[in-house]
Design a protein around this motif. Structure first.
Motif, PDB file in Angstrom:
ATOM      1  N   GLY A   1      -3.895   1.049  -9.843  1.00  0.00           N
ATOM      2  CA  GLY A   1      -3.191   0.010  -9.122  1.00  0.00           C
ATOM      3  C   GLY A   1      -4.130  -0.809  -8.272  1.00  0.00           C
ATOM      4  N   GLU A   2      -3.534  -1.610  -7.400  1.00  0.00           N
ATOM      5  CA  GLU A   2      -4.314  -2.476  -6.518  1.00  0.00           C
ATOM      6  C   GLU A   2      -5.061  -1.681  -5.461  1.00  0.00           C
TER       7      GLU A   2
ATOM      8  N   LEU B   1       0.825  -1.205   0.000  1.00  0.00           N
ATOM      9  CA  LEU B   1       0.000   0.000   0.000  1.00  0.00           C
ATOM     10  C   LEU B   1       0.858   1.254   0.000  1.00  0.00           C
ATOM     11  N   MET B   2       1.868   1.296   0.869  1.00  0.00           N
ATOM     12  CA  MET B   2       2.738   2.463   0.935  1.00  0.00           C
ATOM     13  C   MET B   2       3.448   2.695  -0.392  1.00  0.00           C
ATOM     14  N   ASP B   3       4.019   1.638  -0.954  1.00  0.00           N
ATOM     15  CA  ASP B   3       4.746   1.794  -2.212  1.00  0.00           C
ATOM     16  C   ASP B   3       3.839   2.329  -3.315  1.00  0.00           C
ATOM     17  N   GLU B   4       2.623   1.815  -3.378  1.00  0.00           N
ATOM     18  CA  GLU B   4       1.706   2.244  -4.428  1.00  0.00           C
ATOM     19  C   GLU B   4       1.286   3.695  -4.226  1.00  0.00           C
ATOM     20  N   ARG B   5       1.013   4.067  -2.990  1.00  0.00           N
ATOM     21  CA  ARG B   5       0.621   5.460  -2.726  1.00  0.00           C
ATOM     22  C   ARG B   5       1.755   6.421  -3.058  1.00  0.00           C
ATOM     23  N   ILE B   6       2.982   6.044  -2.768  1.00  0.00           N
ATOM     24  CA  ILE B   6       4.103   6.921  -3.093  1.00  0.00           C
ATOM     25  C   ILE B   6       4.265   7.038  -4.599  1.00  0.00           C
TER      26      ILE B   6
END
Length: 285
Positions: A154-155, A133-138
């Protein structure tokens, strides 16, 4: 080696309008503020461990850093760390870009996945998937900062083309400092980090951190800068980190009333001055 301060600002301690200029007057390079939106009463912490009082009372770091930005000229302003897994990425992208704009390009975006599981659950985050989640939000935030018409699919994050301003002053965006000490954290540094920001751990020998730095740089393939968070006010510890070629030491400032905080800053300044005399490193060393 540069020197900054890491701290918890709360309603019970010194305010950012006083702290910012006090740091700048004493020659500190940066201020990094911790974030916790709240602490659930039923947090399941390790046996015998209690969170210090400042965890429950932290100010919002972006608002506090905005206040500090208004009363300083050169102080770098960082989150240490922003809990991205508890934040909407579109709103957070705007907050980061706004702070970078109003500060004239002084924002540093320190990020991490967090560890108080009940806290993140209250934000609808499943702790088991918080890293993804963190990686995708960044990645989504980087799109918002760098494209006139940003979109992301994304997911966890999904939006069609949008306009989002302001854009950051720093090009292509404020530097992202990645917290954590796992292989996953090193992969994040390689993917989008400008620096690695581990925390000082009293029970971990400093030379063990040296091995971690070596491993992190093997993963990134470059001499990635290192900023160490929450270092004690101790000349010997500073010397040990300097030997590891650490770029910046963030001394931990306890949460105290105004006058006590200023005295603590003076003591830190004396420690840094003694370190510099010993190493003949000069004002910018």
């Amino acid at each position: 080696m540069k020197f900054g301060v890491s701290t918890f600002l709360t309603d019970e301690g010194i305010g950012p309008a006083v702290l910012g200029p006090a740091l700048e007057e004493r020659g500190f390079d940066s201020l990094f503020l911790a974030e916790h939106t709240h602490i659930p009463v039923d947090s399941k912490l390790p046996a015998g461990y209690q969170l210090p009082r400042p965890y429950y009372r932290t100010l919002d770091p972006f608002v506090a850093l905005g206040v500090a930005a208004a009363v300083t000229r050169n102080l770098r302003l960082g989150t240490g760390i922003a809990l991205v897994v508890e934040r909407d990425p579109i709103t957070t992208a705007k907050e980061v870009a706004t702070l970078d704009l109003v500060s004239g390009g002084r924002m540093i975006f320190g990020v991490g996945a967090g560890w108080v599981l009940e806290e993140m659950r209250n934000h609808g985050t499943d702790p088991r998937t918080r890293g993804r989640l963190m990686d995708e939000r960044i990645r989504a935030m980087i799109e918002l900062w760098t494209r006139e018409e940003a979109e992301f699919h994304g997911e966890f994050v999904d939006f069609a083309p949008v306009h989002s301003w302001p854009k950051p002053v720093q090009n292509p965006h404020p530097p992202i400092y990645v917290g954590g000490s796992s292989e996953r954290a090193f992969a994040r540094v390689a993917a989008y980090g400008a620096a690695w920001m581990p925390s000082h751990m009293p029970h971990v020998p400093v030379d063990a951190v040296g091995a971690q730095i070596q491993r992190m740089r093997e993963v990134t393939g470059t001499a990635t800068p290192v900023t160490v968070y929450a270092i004690p006010d101790d000349q010997k510890t500073l010397e040990q980190y300097a030997e590891l070629d650490v770029d910046q030491a963030l001394l931990f400032l306890p949460t105290l009333p105004e006058q006590e905080t200023l005295r603590a800053l003076d003591e830190m300044t004396n420690t840094i001055a003694a370190y510099r005399r010993a190493h003949n490193s000069g004002v910018g060393g």
